[in-house]
Enzyme design. Structure first.
Site, PDB file in Angstrom:
ATOM      1  N   PRO A  20     -53.671  68.050  70.042  1.00 28.02           N
ATOM      2  CA  PRO A  20     -54.543  68.182  68.889  1.00 28.02           C
ATOM      3  C   PRO A  20     -54.447  67.048  67.877  1.00 28.02           C
ATOM      4  O   PRO A  20     -53.356  66.569  67.561  1.00 28.02           O
ATOM      5  CB  PRO A  20     -54.094  69.506  68.250  1.00 28.02           C
ATOM      6  N   ASN A  21     -55.600  66.651  67.431  1.00 21.52           N
ATOM      7  CA  ASN A  21     -55.813  65.649  66.371  1.00 21.52           C
ATOM      8  C   ASN A  21     -55.572  64.213  66.819  1.00 21.52           C
ATOM      9  O   ASN A  21     -55.857  63.278  66.069  1.00 21.52           O
ATOM     10  CB  ASN A  21     -54.958  65.969  65.123  1.00 21.52           C
ATOM     11  N   ARG A  57     -57.511  57.824  60.841  1.00 20.77           N
ATOM     12  CA  ARG A  57     -56.888  58.468  59.678  1.00 20.77           C
ATOM     13  C   ARG A  57     -55.374  58.235  59.731  1.00 20.77           C
ATOM     14  O   ARG A  57     -54.818  57.976  60.787  1.00 20.77           O
ATOM     15  CB  ARG A  57     -57.111  59.982  59.685  1.00 20.77           C
ATOM     16  N   TYR A  59     -49.543  56.708  61.870  1.00 22.36           N
ATOM     17  CA  TYR A  59     -49.912  56.614  63.288  1.00 22.36           C
ATOM     18  C   TYR A  59     -50.528  55.262  63.690  1.00 22.36           C
ATOM     19  O   TYR A  59     -50.947  55.101  64.834  1.00 22.36           O
ATOM     20  CB  TYR A  59     -50.878  57.752  63.645  1.00 22.36           C
ATOM     21  N   ASN A  74     -48.205  63.894  74.996  1.00 25.20           N
ATOM     22  CA  ASN A  74     -48.022  64.022  73.553  1.00 25.20           C
ATOM     23  C   ASN A  74     -48.757  65.297  73.160  1.00 25.20           C
ATOM     24  O   ASN A  74     -49.981  65.310  73.025  1.00 25.20           O
ATOM     25  CB  ASN A  74     -48.591  62.819  72.800  1.00 25.20           C
ATOM     26  N   ALA A  98     -48.950  68.780  67.501  1.00 23.37           N
ATOM     27  CA  ALA A  98     -48.246  69.847  66.783  1.00 23.37           C
ATOM     28  C   ALA A  98     -47.866  71.023  67.690  1.00 23.37           C
ATOM     29  O   ALA A  98     -46.948  71.781  67.364  1.00 23.37           O
ATOM     30  CB  ALA A  98     -49.097  70.334  65.617  1.00 23.37           C
ATOM     31  N   HIS A 128     -44.192  71.773  68.704  1.00 27.14           N
ATOM     32  CA  HIS A 128     -43.241  72.527  67.888  1.00 27.14           C
ATOM     33  C   HIS A 128     -43.447  74.043  67.969  1.00 27.14           C
ATOM     34  O   HIS A 128     -42.693  74.796  67.366  1.00 27.14           O
ATOM     35  CB  HIS A 128     -43.347  72.051  66.432  1.00 27.14           C
ATOM     36  N   GLU A 135     -42.159  63.645  77.496  1.00 28.04           N
ATOM     37  CA  GLU A 135     -42.694  64.011  76.176  1.00 28.04           C
ATOM     38  C   GLU A 135     -42.696  62.753  75.314  1.00 28.04           C
ATOM     39  O   GLU A 135     -41.670  62.063  75.234  1.00 28.04           O
ATOM     40  CB  GLU A 135     -41.769  65.076  75.559  1.00 28.04           C
ATOM     41  N   HIS A 153     -43.853  60.886  71.450  1.00 30.12           N
ATOM     42  CA  HIS A 153     -44.367  60.974  70.089  1.00 30.12           C
ATOM     43  C   HIS A 153     -44.503  59.571  69.526  1.00 30.12           C
ATOM     44  O   HIS A 153     -43.636  58.710  69.762  1.00 30.12           O
ATOM     45  CB  HIS A 153     -43.434  61.799  69.201  1.00 30.12           C
ATOM     46  N   ILE A 154     -45.564  59.365  68.816  1.00 26.97           N
ATOM     47  CA  ILE A 154     -45.824  58.065  68.197  1.00 26.97           C
ATOM     48  C   ILE A 154     -44.830  57.848  67.046  1.00 26.97           C
ATOM     49  O   ILE A 154     -44.228  56.796  66.910  1.00 26.97           O
ATOM     50  CB  ILE A 154     -47.281  58.026  67.677  1.00 26.97           C
ATOM     51  N   SER A 155     -44.690  58.879  66.227  1.00 26.50           N
ATOM     52  CA  SER A 155     -43.776  58.786  65.077  1.00 26.50           C
ATOM     53  C   SER A 155     -42.387  59.275  65.493  1.00 26.50           C
ATOM     54  O   SER A 155     -42.230  59.951  66.513  1.00 26.50           O
ATOM     55  CB  SER A 155     -44.311  59.657  63.930  1.00 26.50           C
ATOM     56  N   ARG A 171     -39.045  63.022  59.883  1.00 31.12           N
ATOM     57  CA  ARG A 171     -40.146  63.664  59.163  1.00 31.12           C
ATOM     58  C   ARG A 171     -39.760  65.095  58.747  1.00 31.12           C
ATOM     59  O   ARG A 171     -38.589  65.423  58.706  1.00 31.12           O
ATOM     60  CB  ARG A 171     -41.398  63.615  60.039  1.00 31.12           C
ATOM     61  N   ARG A 203     -40.787  69.527  62.296  1.00 29.70           N
ATOM     62  CA  ARG A 203     -41.073  68.642  63.443  1.00 29.70           C
ATOM     63  C   ARG A 203     -39.801  68.307  64.233  1.00 29.70           C
ATOM     64  O   ARG A 203     -39.852  67.593  65.218  1.00 29.70           O
ATOM     65  CB  ARG A 203     -41.725  67.338  62.971  1.00 29.70           C
TER      66      ARG A 203
HETATM   67  O1  CA2 Z   1     -45.784  61.517  66.373  1.00 32.96           O
HETATM   68  C1  CA2 Z   1     -46.475  62.126  67.188  1.00 32.96           C
HETATM   69  O2  CA2 Z   1     -46.968  61.581  68.181  1.00 32.96           O
HETATM   70  C2  CA2 Z   1     -46.806  63.606  66.953  1.00 32.96           C
HETATM   71  O3  CA2 Z   1     -46.849  64.251  68.214  1.00 32.96           O
HETATM   72  C3  CA2 Z   1     -48.177  63.630  66.304  1.00 32.96           C
HETATM   73  C4  CA2 Z   1     -48.625  65.017  65.889  1.00 32.96           C
HETATM   74  C5  CA2 Z   1     -47.544  65.713  65.073  1.00 32.96           C
HETATM   75  O4  CA2 Z   1     -47.938  67.033  64.789  1.00 32.96           O
HETATM   76  C6  CA2 Z   1     -46.215  65.719  65.774  1.00 32.96           C
HETATM   77  O5  CA2 Z   1     -45.259  66.321  64.936  1.00 32.96           O
HETATM   78  C7  CA2 Z   1     -45.774  64.298  66.096  1.00 32.96           C
HETATM   79  C8  CA2 Z   1     -49.888  64.954  65.036  1.00 32.96           C
HETATM   80  C9  CA2 Z   1     -51.000  64.219  65.673  1.00 32.96           C
HETATM   81  C10 CA2 Z   1     -52.036  63.977  64.630  1.00 32.96           C
HETATM   82  O6  CA2 Z   1     -52.587  62.732  64.894  1.00 32.96           O
HETATM   83  C11 CA2 Z   1     -53.323  62.153  63.925  1.00 32.96           C
HETATM   84  C12 CA2 Z   1     -53.709  60.866  64.154  1.00 32.96           C
HETATM   85  C13 CA2 Z   1     -54.428  60.212  63.218  1.00 32.96           C
HETATM   86  C14 CA2 Z   1     -54.785  60.843  62.040  1.00 32.96           C
HETATM   87  C15 CA2 Z   1     -54.397  62.147  61.806  1.00 32.96           C
HETATM   88  C16 CA2 Z   1     -53.664  62.812  62.763  1.00 32.96           C
END
Ligand code: CA2
Length: 139
Positions: free
Chosen positions: A10-11, A18, A23, A72, A75, A78, A96, A98-100, A105, A109
């Site tokens: 998701p997202n 954004r 990210y 990836n 959310a 979690h 698995e 994750h970008i961040s 954080r 998370r």
């Molecule tokens: O760091 C990651 O890759 C995450 O999986 C990204 C998820 C977050 O919920 C995880 O805790 C860590 C969120 C993805 C949302 O991606 C966006 C990208 C651009 C703008 C807004 C959200």
């Protein structure tokens, strides 16, 4: 030719549009084009969904024929026992990503529901996390 499936949750369709401070400002499509050029001997397929059940369906679909899955789960990482069970139910190894760096954080998370079902975890290297996962699966 080895085949890998990237699955984004998701997202992640908003990448590059954004929250660039967290990210980055590259879209996933642009990154994927570069990754495919860097690894021409691999087939790299990509799927994104904001719907938990669709992610599970894709894991089932890819999980018996691909050489590896790079996941990836966003959310859902979690929260999702269902994703954990889907990963356990397939044969292909799952990394698995994750970008961040989720551990720097918010506390919610810090725990992943899926790590224990995965071959390994890579987090915190920006989009490069996907390449590191690919290299791990190739080897
Ligand atoms: O760091 C990651 O890759 C995450 O999986 C990204 C998820 C977050 O919920 C995880 O805790 C860590 C969120 C993805 C949302 O991606 C966006 C990208 C651009 C703008 C807004 C959200």
């Amino acid at each position: 030719m080895k085949k890998f499936q990237i699955i984004n949750g998701p997202n992640l369709n908003l990448l590059g549009k954004r929250e660039p401070a967290v990210y980055g400002n590259t879209s996933f499509e642009a990154y994927l084009e570069v990754l495919r050029k860097q690894y021409p001997s691999c087939e790299i397929d990509c799927y994104q969904s904001n719907v938990e059940g669709e992610l599970i369906n894709k894991i089932h679909e890819a999980g018996f024929s691909y050489d590896g899955i790079i996941l990836n789960a966003g959310a859902y990482t979690h929260t999702s026992v269902a994703l954990h069970d889907a990963i356990k139910a397939i044969e292909s190894p799952v990394v698995e990503v994750h970008i961040s760096n989720v551990h720097t954080r918010e506390e919610f998370r810090h725990h992943s529901m899926i790590s224990a079902a995965c071959k390994g975890v890579i987090a915190g290297f920006g989009l490069k996390s996907y390449e590191l996962a690919l290299v791990a699966l190739i080897n």
